[in-house]
Scaffold this motif. Structure first.
Motif, short mmCIF file in Angstrom:
data_model
loop_
_atom_site.label_atom_id
_atom_site.label_comp_id
_atom_site.label_asym_id
_atom_site.label_seq_id
_atom_site.Cartn_x
_atom_site.Cartn_y
_atom_site.Cartn_z
N GLN A 231 0.82 -1.21 0.00
CA GLN A 231 0.00 0.00 0.00
C GLN A 231 0.85 1.25 0.00
O GLN A 231 0.63 2.19 -0.79
CB GLN A 231 -0.90 0.01 1.23
N ILE A 232 1.84 1.32 0.86
CA ILE A 232 2.65 2.52 0.98
C ILE A 232 3.49 2.75 -0.27
O ILE A 232 3.71 3.88 -0.70
CB ILE A 232 3.51 2.48 2.27
N ALA A 233 3.93 1.65 -0.91
CA ALA A 233 4.69 1.77 -2.16
C ALA A 233 3.79 2.33 -3.27
O ALA A 233 4.21 3.20 -4.04
CB ALA A 233 5.27 0.42 -2.57
N LYS A 234 2.58 1.83 -3.36
CA LYS A 234 1.66 2.31 -4.40
C LYS A 234 1.31 3.78 -4.20
O LYS A 234 1.24 4.54 -5.17
CB LYS A 234 0.40 1.43 -4.43
N ASP A 235 1.12 4.18 -2.96
CA ASP A 235 0.86 5.59 -2.69
C ASP A 235 2.04 6.44 -3.12
O ASP A 235 1.88 7.54 -3.68
CB ASP A 235 0.59 5.81 -1.20
N GLY B 135 1.83 -5.65 5.82
CA GLY B 135 1.15 -4.37 5.94
C GLY B 135 0.17 -4.25 7.09
O GLY B 135 -0.33 -3.17 7.36
N ASN B 136 -0.13 -5.35 7.78
CA ASN B 136 -1.06 -5.24 8.90
C ASN B 136 -0.79 -6.32 9.93
O ASN B 136 -0.09 -7.31 9.66
CB ASN B 136 -2.51 -5.29 8.41
N PRO B 137 -1.30 -6.16 11.16
CA PRO B 137 -1.02 -7.10 12.25
C PRO B 137 -1.42 -8.54 11.94
O PRO B 137 -0.73 -9.48 12.34
CB PRO B 137 -1.84 -6.55 13.42
N PHE C 20 -1.40 6.26 7.35
CA PHE C 20 -2.80 6.11 6.97
C PHE C 20 -3.08 6.80 5.65
O PHE C 20 -2.71 7.95 5.43
CB PHE C 20 -3.73 6.67 8.04
N SER C 21 -3.76 6.06 4.78
CA SER C 21 -4.14 6.54 3.45
C SER C 21 -5.53 6.02 3.13
O SER C 21 -5.96 4.98 3.66
CB SER C 21 -3.14 6.03 2.42
N HIS C 22 -6.23 6.70 2.24
CA HIS C 22 -7.56 6.21 1.84
C HIS C 22 -7.47 4.91 1.05
O HIS C 22 -8.48 4.25 0.82
CB HIS C 22 -8.31 7.28 1.03
N THR C 23 -6.25 4.52 0.66
CA THR C 23 -6.07 3.23 -0.01
C THR C 23 -5.88 2.08 0.98
O THR C 23 -5.70 0.94 0.57
CB THR C 23 -4.85 3.28 -0.95
N GLN C 24 -5.92 2.38 2.26
CA GLN C 24 -5.76 1.37 3.31
C GLN C 24 -6.78 0.24 3.13
O GLN C 24 -7.94 0.49 2.78
CB GLN C 24 -5.97 2.01 4.68
N ASP C 25 -6.36 -0.98 3.39
CA ASP C 25 -7.27 -2.12 3.40
C ASP C 25 -8.23 -1.96 4.57
O ASP C 25 -7.81 -1.99 5.73
CB ASP C 25 -6.46 -3.42 3.52
N MET C 26 -9.49 -1.80 4.29
CA MET C 26 -10.48 -1.57 5.34
C MET C 26 -10.64 -2.76 6.28
O MET C 26 -11.17 -2.63 7.39
CB MET C 26 -11.83 -1.22 4.72
N GLU C 27 -10.19 -3.94 5.85
CA GLU C 27 -10.34 -5.13 6.69
C GLU C 27 -9.14 -5.34 7.61
O GLU C 27 -9.14 -6.25 8.42
CB GLU C 27 -10.54 -6.36 5.81
N ALA C 28 -8.10 -4.52 7.46
CA ALA C 28 -6.93 -4.65 8.34
C ALA C 28 -7.33 -4.32 9.77
O ALA C 28 -8.22 -3.49 10.00
CB ALA C 28 -5.82 -3.71 7.87
N ARG C 29 -6.68 -4.96 10.74
CA ARG C 29 -7.06 -4.77 12.13
C ARG C 29 -6.21 -3.71 12.83
O ARG C 29 -5.32 -4.01 13.63
CB ARG C 29 -7.01 -6.10 12.87
N PHE C 30 -6.47 -2.47 12.49
CA PHE C 30 -5.91 -1.33 13.19
C PHE C 30 -7.05 -0.57 13.84
O PHE C 30 -8.21 -0.68 13.42
CB PHE C 30 -5.19 -0.39 12.21
N ILE D 260 -18.13 3.15 10.98
CA ILE D 260 -18.83 4.26 10.32
C ILE D 260 -19.49 3.78 9.03
O ILE D 260 -20.67 4.06 8.77
CB ILE D 260 -17.85 5.42 10.03
N ARG D 261 -18.73 3.04 8.24
CA ARG D 261 -19.25 2.55 6.95
C ARG D 261 -20.44 1.63 7.13
O ARG D 261 -21.45 1.74 6.42
CB ARG D 261 -18.13 1.81 6.21
N ASP D 262 -20.32 0.71 8.09
CA ASP D 262 -21.35 -0.31 8.29
C ASP D 262 -22.45 0.12 9.25
O ASP D 262 -23.38 -0.65 9.51
CB ASP D 262 -20.71 -1.61 8.79
#
Length: 335
Positions: free
Chosen positions: A30-34, A94-96, A193-203, A212-214
């Motif tokens: 994610q961070i590389a793509k950003d 990229g995530n825990p 943190f970026s809007h490209t973050q995987d929303m399913e990551a556990r942070f 908020i989304r759900d």
């Protein structure tokens, strides 16, 4: 809303190096793509994007309007016969949840791709090497934020699974300091943190955004924590000044203009987005790299290279969360 890249454009241009040929290892991260998006909008660097799944990188480039802009290749094609002015290594997790799933194999993965880059710069000592490290390299205890005098702490007689990621990064940093004649800079990222973050990551931040989304109630522990969220535009600024600065072999910590604690973050997200939340004991949290109440750094060594973050953690989170929570048809990337 004004494109956030404009915030840093003037300061970065002051440091922007001449066009370079840059190898990016781990281009699916994610961070590389950003960073690639930022490079495409604000620099003339020629990038070669290496990945274990090059087809995924090619598809992503097409999806963001960059089809054919940059070369894409498998790691097997990375050769010392190529000319690069810089190598940027983003290979990692990229995530825990990913860190926990990889377990001790994180050592092998980190070493393999670090050696790939080191072999190149050993043969091309004028080439710069930027390695994406982590604040976790300090160890698993962050009862206070890190600073220039903080020592890394490793429970050598009682290593636990959550230590593997941290020790792998620390091991890599030690290898790099043992090669003082090479231009290697380790960049310790704490929170990004970026809007490209995987929303399913556990942070914490993604847990907040899913709620908020759900339209569900976020249940979060009463633990007091402080985080320092780095925005993509400030990360781009940091990388740019490091590429433009005189060659060095060193390490530095990432930081935003100001960190934010959990109560302030929850209150801001409730006010801005209507976040419903409850403070309660949470049993299903993922703790892949240890508890970190104050996971950020007060070490401002990066300023010596000309880095001056434009955004606070709250500024960056609000900018990216607003984009992230918009309907897909209205999203626009202006980096």
């Amino acid at each position: 809303m004004k494109c956030i890249a404009d915030v840093n454009r003037v300061s970065v241009e002051l440091h922007e190096s001449a066009p370079m040929r840059i190898a990016i290892l781990g281009a699916t991260s994610q961070i590389a793509k950003d960073l690639v998006l930022s490079f495409s909008a604000q620099s003339r660097h020629a990038l070669v994007l290496y990945a274990r799944r090059p087809e995924a990188v090619t598809q992503w480039l097409a999806s963001v309007g960059l089809a054919g802009r940059y070369a894409v290749a498998d790691f097997a094609a990375f050769s010392t016969d190529e000319h690069f002015d810089a190598v940027l290594n983003f290979v990692g997790v990229g995530n825990p949840a990913q860190a926990a799933a990889m377990g001790a194999s994180i050592f092998d993965v980190t070493l393999k791709y670090d050696e790939l880059a080191l072999n190149y710069v050993r043969q091309h000592p004028a080439c710069r090497y930027l390695f994406l490290s982590s604040g976790a390299a300090y160890g698993s205890s962050f009862d206070a934020p890190a600073d220039a005098n903080t020592k890394a702490v490793v429970a050598i007689n009682n290593l636990q699974a959550q230590d593997w990621y941290a020790v792998a990064k620390l091991h890599a940093e030690c290898r790099h300091r043992s090669l003082p004649h090479l231009a290697i800079i380790d960049i310790r990222v704490f929170n990004y943190f970026s809007h490209t973050q995987d929303m399913e990551a556990r942070f914490l931040i993604t847990d907040i955004l899913r709620a908020i989304r759900d339209k569900t109630v976020l249940k979060t522990s009463p633990d007091y924590i402080v985080r320092d969220y780095l925005h993509p535009s400030d990360f781009y600024q940091l990388v740019s000044v490091l590429l433009a600065a005189p060659a060095a072999n060193t390490v530095l910590d990432c930081y935003s203009k100001a960190p934010i604690d959990k109560p302030a973050l929850l209150a801001a997200m409730q006010e801005e987005f209507g976040l419903p939340y409850e403070i309660a004991q949470v049993e299903n949290s993922i703790n892949a790299t240890g508890n970190k109440p104050h996971y950020y750094s007060q070490n401002r060594f990066a300023a010596d290279f000309g880095y001056a973050p434009a955004l606070t953690s709250l500024d960056g989170v609000m900018q990216e969360a607003t984009t992230m929570l918009q309907p897909p048809t209205t999203k626009a990337d202006c980096r």
